[in-house]
Structure formats: C-alpha cells, structure tokens
Design an enzyme around this catalytic site. Structure first.
Site, mmCIF file in Angstrom:
data_model
loop_
_atom_site.group_PDB
_atom_site.id
_atom_site.type_symbol
_atom_site.label_atom_id
_atom_site.label_comp_id
_atom_site.label_asym_id
_atom_site.label_seq_id
_atom_site.Cartn_x
_atom_site.Cartn_y
_atom_site.Cartn_z
ATOM 1 C CG ASP A 195 -1.919 -0.651 1.233
ATOM 2 O OD1 ASP A 195 -2.737 -1.253 -0.092
ATOM 3 O OD2 ASP A 195 -2.311 -1.358 2.208
ATOM 4 C CB VAL A 196 3.166 2.126 2.404
ATOM 5 C CG1 VAL A 196 3.833 3.478 2.627
ATOM 6 C CG2 VAL A 196 2.260 2.498 3.786
#
Length: 387
Positions: A180-181
C-alpha cells in the site's frame, strides 16, 4: 540539538495546487498526504454515510475523537467534503469542483468511476489539464482485475511472503502494509512527473498504479535473478535468513543480551575480528553463498557468548556494517533518532497526536504540519458554497 523549522505553507513546492482525494484506506490517501505535506491543498471527497472506511479502521483499538488513529495520521492536513456521487445534485457540484482541481486521485475498483461519469475520459473533457491518478489492486485488465486490492493478499500473490523467514518456515508476510505505502509513493512520483509535463505542455495525464506491480518492483533484485536464472523460487537461508540472495554473514544474530545485525562482510575479516577459529574453513570468498548456512551456524554459536556492545566495539571501528537491533522504546530515546526530527504533533487541543513527520526536507526546512485530519464533511459548505 537544533531541530529544523517547518517551511511556511506558501513557500512549499506544491503551494497553489489543488488535489481531490476520492480514495480510501492507505495507498491513495498516503499519496494525497505526501502531496499535502509538499504544500498542495487536498480535499477529501467522502460519502456522507461513514466517509472514508479508514475512519473505522482501528489499529490496536486506538481512536482520535470519533475516528481511528490511523485515519487521523494518514489524512492530516486535508479538508473534507461530503458528497453522494449517486445523487445528481451532489455529482454536479463535484464535477464543478473537479474543474477547479489540478490533481484527482481515486482507488475505486476498475469501471466504477466510469459508470458514475467521473472516469478520466469524461473529466478530461471539461478539465483537460487535470492529472488523474488511479490506484488499483491488479490493474485494469486480466483475470485478477476485480479481486480485492488488499496488502496482505498482494503480498501472498506476489511471492513476497516466501522471502522472509527461514527455509522450511511457513510463508511470512512483512509486518506492515508495504505494498500500500509503496504504491502510494509510486503514485506521488507519477503525479509530480505529470505536473511537470503539464507545466510545459498544458496537458493533463492519466497516471495508473497498482499494488501488484509495485510489489513486484519492490522485489526487482530477487525477481530479476529469477527471470534470468533457474526460474524457481529462490531458496531462503535455513539459518537467520535476511535476504534470499544474501551471502553469509547477512542476518540477525542473538547475543548475550540482545541481537546484532551483520551485513555484507568478508568471512576472513570476521574470523580475525571475532577471534573465531571455527570460521577458518570458510574464509575462501567463494564459499560465502554456497556454505552460508554452516557459516551462519558458527556465528550463531559464537556471537551469543558476549553482549551486543562488545561486538559493536570490535566490529564498527573496523568498518564492518553492523547494528544493534532496537525496539521502538529504545529507538525513541536514542539521541541519533532524536536528531532526525522524524516525529511531529498534529491535531487540536485535547486531541493531540504524535506521529511521523514528512521525511522530505527542502532547503533544510521540514514539511511538517500541526493540522490534524478533518471531521467528515467539515468543509462541505466552504467548498461547495464557492461553486
């Protein structure tokens, strides 16, 4: 210790840029967060009932006011407009807001925004200079197109879970939402490149990223070896695995009072510095990968005989890449960590939150902020009232 000053909002690189953030959870919001850190005005467009689902995504049961602590930190320094995109009046107001935007970000599943009438083709007709950022789980084509784009699932499908842990262990996921990041960071890169392109051409761009491609890009070192080698999953070290391609001594070892990480180092050097005769059969550099498990097994037995500080006093002055293994309470009190100025406080009185600061400095100044995340719809009248 002199800490960096925060750069005034008007002086930040993206001052004057308006971003509409339609995304939820982590990847899209983390992109919009970084743009806000860099000076953009970021407006979250949320559904009136509940808003961004991350508002209810509690980590360790921690809340900040009516929302989760996670939401508060990843949506700091943003504004919130509540709008039902299925309502004709709200949709019309949102389209007008899009006309004023420089960037728009969303992570709806493929096809959703097109059905609403907010796909790139539609919005580019009335805002041709818009930079339109899209996050998906697996891209817009193929049999995985409509599967949930969730970090753990992507780690599982990408082979990443087979890189951690020792050989023979079950698959081990990374202990944070790394896909995600990283995907959010890739979207930031694409958006900034598109804004630079627009500055010269006046034309907007469609920027697409997906969690799966970002997860594979993160594994480029190991996956490139796979693509150009035996075409089998790389074999993890059976002893203190830290990198499937790593040679001995690469790993984390228990000491008499803790742990020490040792990176790329010639075994012959370790043999002398550690006064470890058991390493003598392995000083030939060609054995560092082939015999990595036996070498590591020797180090496991040797390094546990003395405290971490003892080994650091021997290894660090000799230029060996090594480090103590810290937990967060130790890290937070470490003077070296304090010098990084990596923590900031956000929020209003009574709801102050300590969190990470933007890691980017410009001309020696931090991109810090004190403004927390907005309440759902807190700025609806402000922005819709000006349309």
């Amino acid at each position: 210790m002199v800490l960096s000053m925060d750069m005034p909002a008007a002086d930040r690189p993206l001052s004057g840029i308006r971003v509409l953030d339609f995304s939820q959870f982590l990847a899209g919001p983390s992109c919009a967060l970084r743009l806000a850190d860099l000076g953009a005005q970021v407006i979250k467009v949320e559904r009136p009932a509940g808003g961004d689902a991350c508002r209810q995504l509690y980590v360790a049961d921690q809340a900040c006011g009516d929302d989760s602590l996670l939401f508060h930190t990843i949506n700091r320094n943003k504004f919130s407009v509540a709008a039902d995109l299925k309502n004709a009046d709200d949709l019309a107001r949102v389209k007008t807001l899009i006309k004023s935007a420089d960037v728009m970000v969303h992570n709806f599943r493929p096809g959703v925004m097109e059905r609403i009438g907010l796909g790139y083709g539609e919005v580019a007709e009335f805002n041709p200079g818009l930079v339109y950022g899209v996050v998906s789980g697996y891209g817009t084509e193929g049999p995985w197109r409509d599967k949930p784009g969730q970090d753990l699932l992507v780690q599982a499908r990408s082979g990443m879970a087979w890189l951690s842990g020792n050989d023979g262990d079950d698959p081990v996921p990374v202990g944070l939402a790394v896909s995600d990041v990283l995907t959010g960071a890739h979207l930031v890169q694409g958006v900034l490149a598109a804004l630079l392109h627009r500055a010269g051409s006046g034309k907007g761009s469609l920027i697409e990223v997906n969690l799966m491609s970002s997860a594979m890009d993160l594994q480029f070192e190991q996956f490139t070896g796979y693509l150009n080698g035996a075409a089998v999953q790389p074999k993890r070290s059976a002893v203190n695995n830290a990198n499937v391609n790593g040679t001995a001594p690469y790993g984390i070892y228990r000491t008499a009072d803790g742990y020490i990480a040792v990176a790329m180092t010639a075994i012959a050097v370790l043999r002398e510095l550690l006064d470890c005769a058991a390493l003598e059969p392995y000083v030939d550099p060609t054995l560092a990968f082939e015999e990595r498990d036996p070498i590591k097994a020797v180090l496991v037995e040797h390094l546990v005989t003395a405290p971490t500080a003892t080994w650091l006093e021997v290894l660090e002055p000799a230029g060996v890449w090594c480090a103590e293994v810290l937990q967060w309470p130790e890290l937070e009190q470490n003077e070296a960590f304090k010098a990084l100025d990596a923590v900031q406080e956000i929020g209003e009185a009574g709801q102050r939150v300590r969190t990470t600061a933007c890691p980017i400095k410009v001309n020696g100044m931090r991109m810090g902020c004190t403004r927390g995340a907005p309440a759902l719809g807190a700025d609806t009248d402000t922005f819709f009232g000006t349309l």
